[in-house]
Structures are given as C-alpha cells and as structure tokens.
Design an enzyme around this catalytic site. Structure first.
Site, PDB file in Angstrom:
ATOM      1  N   LYS A   8      12.528  -1.804  -8.057  1.00  0.00           N
ATOM      2  CA  LYS A   8      13.217  -0.967  -9.054  1.00  0.00           C
ATOM      3  C   LYS A   8      13.860  -1.846 -10.135  1.00  0.00           C
ATOM      4  O   LYS A   8      13.617  -3.041 -10.183  1.00  0.00           O
ATOM      5  CB  LYS A   8      14.235  -0.061  -8.342  1.00  0.00           C
ATOM      6  CG  LYS A   8      13.629   0.782  -7.198  1.00  0.00           C
ATOM      7  CD  LYS A   8      12.792   1.955  -7.676  1.00  0.00           C
ATOM      8  CE  LYS A   8      11.908   2.574  -6.608  1.00  0.00           C
ATOM      9  NZ  LYS A   8      12.556   3.314  -5.535  1.00  0.00           N
TER      10      LYS A   8
HETATM   11  C1  LIG Z   1      12.351   4.232  -4.361  1.00  0.00           C
HETATM   12  C2  LIG Z   1      12.604   5.688  -4.417  1.00  0.00           C
HETATM   13  C3  LIG Z   1      13.416   6.365  -3.487  1.00  0.00           C
HETATM   14  C4  LIG Z   1      13.951   5.713  -2.256  1.00  0.00           C
HETATM   15  O1  LIG Z   1      14.675   4.584  -2.516  1.00  0.00           O
HETATM   16  P1  LIG Z   1      15.103   3.596  -1.338  1.00  0.00           P
HETATM   17  O2  LIG Z   1      16.262   2.865  -1.962  1.00  0.00           O
HETATM   18  O3  LIG Z   1      13.930   2.727  -1.056  1.00  0.00           O
HETATM   19  O4  LIG Z   1      15.513   4.417  -0.170  1.00  0.00           O
HETATM   20  C5  LIG Z   1      13.680   7.699  -3.693  1.00  0.00           C
HETATM   21  N1  LIG Z   1      13.151   8.365  -4.730  1.00  0.00           N
HETATM   22  C6  LIG Z   1      12.347   7.763  -5.624  1.00  0.00           C
HETATM   23  C7  LIG Z   1      11.803   8.555  -6.764  1.00  0.00           C
HETATM   24  C8  LIG Z   1      12.033   6.408  -5.477  1.00  0.00           C
HETATM   25  O5  LIG Z   1      11.192   5.820  -6.338  1.00  0.00           O
END
Ligand SMILES: *Cc1c(COP(=O)(O)O)cnc(C)c1O
Length: 388
Positions: free
Chosen positions: A191
C-alpha cells in the site's frame, strides 16, 4: 536476466530503520508513545478528530462494523471490485453482505446503481445498516452522492480507503471523514505507506472512537463513568463488552510516523510514473485508469484494461508474456461474489456484470515509488511489443 519487477513494494530508507531501532532501545514496545504520536499525526494530516491504529485494515473493518452496531439480521453493502476483507467484515459480525455494481469509468461503486438498489430495498423492507465504499486504486468514490443517500436512507458509511492514503476528494484529504462516519486505512507493504502489518480507523465521532478503543483492547475500560459500581483502586478496570487484542506495536507505529513524512512525495512519484504510462501507452488498445474525479487518486494501483474490441490478444496472454519477462503484473480484483465462499451463500456469476466485465480485462502494472525509469521502460516495451 534482469531482476523481477513486482507490481508493488515498500520504500524503506535509513531514517525508517533508525526510528524502529530507537523504539527497540526504549521502554515501550507496544501501545506506548509511538502509537499515540502516529495517531495524532495521521488525524492532523487528514483534518479529522480521532484516529485509532490497529493491527491491520481487516481488523479495522471488523471493529468499525461492530462500532457501527452491525450484527445478526443486519445487512452490509460493498463493492464487488475489492479485496475480500471489505465484505468479510460483515460476516465476522454475523451480518449479511450484498454488493453494488461498479461504474466502469471510475471502477468504484456506482452511486446510480446504489440509489436504485436502495429504492428497491426500502420497498422490500431490507435496507443496509452499513455501506462500505472502496476507493479502488486510490481514486475516491463519489462520496457526496453516497453521503446524501446515507442521510436519506439512514445507513452508516465506512470508507475502505486502504488504497487511498494520500489521495484527496473535493480538496480535502481522504480520511477527513467529511462524508463518511469512519475511514479505514491499510499499511500493508504494497500500500501507499507501510508499517509491515497495520491499519487505522479515522472518525469525527467521539462515541465511535471510545467504542473502537475498547474493542481494540478486550472490551476493557478504566473510565469510572462507564463502570458498574465504583473503581476498587488504581489498578482497577472492567470488561464491559467483548473486545479483542487488535493493537499495533510501537515499532510499527514509529515506522508509520517515519513513512508518513514521505507520503506526499510517494504519491507525487506515483503520479510521475503514471504520467509516463499514460503517454507511452495511449495509442495501444488499452483503457487507461482514471486518475482524477473530484480529487486526485493516491495511485495505489495502475490498472489497465485490455480492450477486446480493439485487439485479439487476451488479458491471459498479456499476463503470461509479462510474467515470463520477469514483470510481475497482477489482477485486481476477482469480484468477491464469484469466490466459492460467496457462491455457497447464493451469489451467482452474472450478478454484478460491470465488475465481472472489468475483471476479465484487468491487469495491474508495476506502480511503486522506487520503480526505476529503466524498469518502467521494460514494462512499456513489453506491452508495445505485444499490443503495438
Ligand atoms: C489491503 C486491503 C485490505 C486489507 O488490508 P490489511 O491491512 O492487509 O488487512 C482491505 N481492503 C482493501 C480494499 C485492501 O486493498
């Protein structure tokens, strides 16, 4: 052969490493001063009142749903074009899930489809309690339209902004909570900024924040006003509901604060890379992603569509050729309702045709701040070779 190019990766520098090491030499490894500092910095940047750091965005969505009062017999609606976590959070609470198809231009939940579905749901007496718009690839949903519908139909809005850290909407940072009751960020390494694993919930509502604080830590309170009977001493706490250990560590929060200082630069760099993709790929049989819609995308992803009306080359062929050339493209997302777990709940292929059509053509190109011009050229040349 040249090193493989991933579709996304973290950018960690010496200052990030130093901040984590400083915590390791300090008195607090978890839930110490670094967590609160990170929370204050993110809330201030986003222009909202409260921020709560947690172990990851999945648990953030879980306790956001619980704080919203979601439970058995309730309904949550989200986009089918998302990671499964945006929908699973409803199931953790014993609630049911349904989906709202996307606008093929923005790839986000369509406010037009949402309005139609709400009208029918009202007639059937089955309105959602919570709607989770997902800012796909970092581009904000049409939050003005969605929040107007929230007022009209009385649902809470939890924005899944996992992709959108550093983006903005109507000249406010995503996370401002001007349009949503709660906003969730993810700090997974692919991210925009990372804490390894990590997440954050933002809100303007103090009651929601108090509730989230308790849910993060076992349902325990030290606030005498919330206790049954007087406290029995300085050591005293009471568990007043069922909570979890969803905390983040101080090492992670220190990394988060250090990364946050570079957020604007990271997003700018992503836009520079997107400028090059836009210019170099525009004459190929592709649909390129929208980067602006009442605000700027954070560009977590650069998702292209291989247009079947303009080329006989399929997405699967492009995927395989790029992978063979060491370019680790990916596909975001397999529509959630087509997953076997959701099919067993009664969803069918064909239920959300725009999300399915998009999925059949989609490919996410490498997009991360440290992507070099040389590696980006490899991606561009490979695509030109296949589709030019
Ligand atoms: C990455 C992601 C999540 C989950 O995030 P984590 O921190 O890995 O639990 C939830 N929603 C979306 C749209 C994501 O891309």
């Amino acid at each position: 052969m040249a090193a493989p190019v991933p579709y996304g990766r973290q950018s960690i520098d010496e200052s990030d490493i130093q901040e984590v090491v400083n915590v390791l030499r300090s008195d607090w490894l978890t839930q110490g001063p670094a967590v609160e500092r990170f929370e204050r910095e993110v809330a201030a940047y986003c222009g909202t009142n409260h921020a709560l750091a947690v172990a990851n965005a999945t648990v953030a969505l879980h306790i956001a749903c619980l704080a919203a009062g979601l439970g058995e017999g309730d309904l949550l609606w989200t986009s089918p074009n998302t990671f499964v976590a945006s929908a699973n959070c409803a199931l953790y609470c014993g609630a049911e899930v349904d989906f709202v198809d996307i606008d093929p231009r923005t790839l986000n939940m369509s406010p037009v489809v949402l309005a139609e579905k709400l009208k029918k749901a009202k007639a059937a007496g089955r309105l959602p309690k919570v709607v989770v718009p997902v800012h796909f690839a970092g581009l904000s949903c049409d939050m003005e339209a969605i929040s107007a519908l929230a007022r009209e139909y009385g649902f809470l809005v939890i924005e899944d902004a996992s992709h959108a850290v550093g983006g903005n909407y109507r000249s406010q940072p995503i996370g401002s909570c001007a349009y949503g009751d709660m906003v969730v960020f993810s700090f997974h390494p692919v991210k925009i900024v990372t804490t390894g694993e990590g997440g954050m919930i933002l809100t303007r509502n103090k009651d929601l924040h108090d509730k989230l604080l308790r849910l993060r830590s076992h349902g325990i309170t030290r606030n005498p006003a919330l206790m049954e009977g007087p406290p029995e001493g300085g050591w005293y706490y009471q568990q007043i509901e069922l909570g979890f250990n969803y905390r983040i560590t101080d090492m992670q929060a220190a990394l988060g604060s250090s990364q946050w200082k570079k957020l604007d630069r990271f997003v700018e760099r992503r836009h520079l890379l997107a400028d090059r993709y836009d210019a170099e790929l525009k004459d190929l049989p592709l649909v390129l992603p929208l980067r602006e819609s009442n605000g700027l995308s954070a560009l977590h992803l650069y998702p292209i569509r291989i247009d079947p009306r303009r080329t006989p080359v399929t997405r699967a062929e492009v995927y395989a050729s790029l992978r063979a050339a060491g370019i680790e493209v990916n596909v975001h997302y397999i529509p959630v309702h087509t997953q076997p777990y959701y099919q067993k709940m009664g969803f069918r292929k064909g239920d959300f045709p725009e999300a399915e059509k998009y999925y059949a053509e989609a490919l996410s190109l490498p997009m991360f701040p440290s992507l070099s011009e040389g590696d980006q050229n490899r991606v561009i040349s490979a695509l030109r070779g296949l589709l030019g």
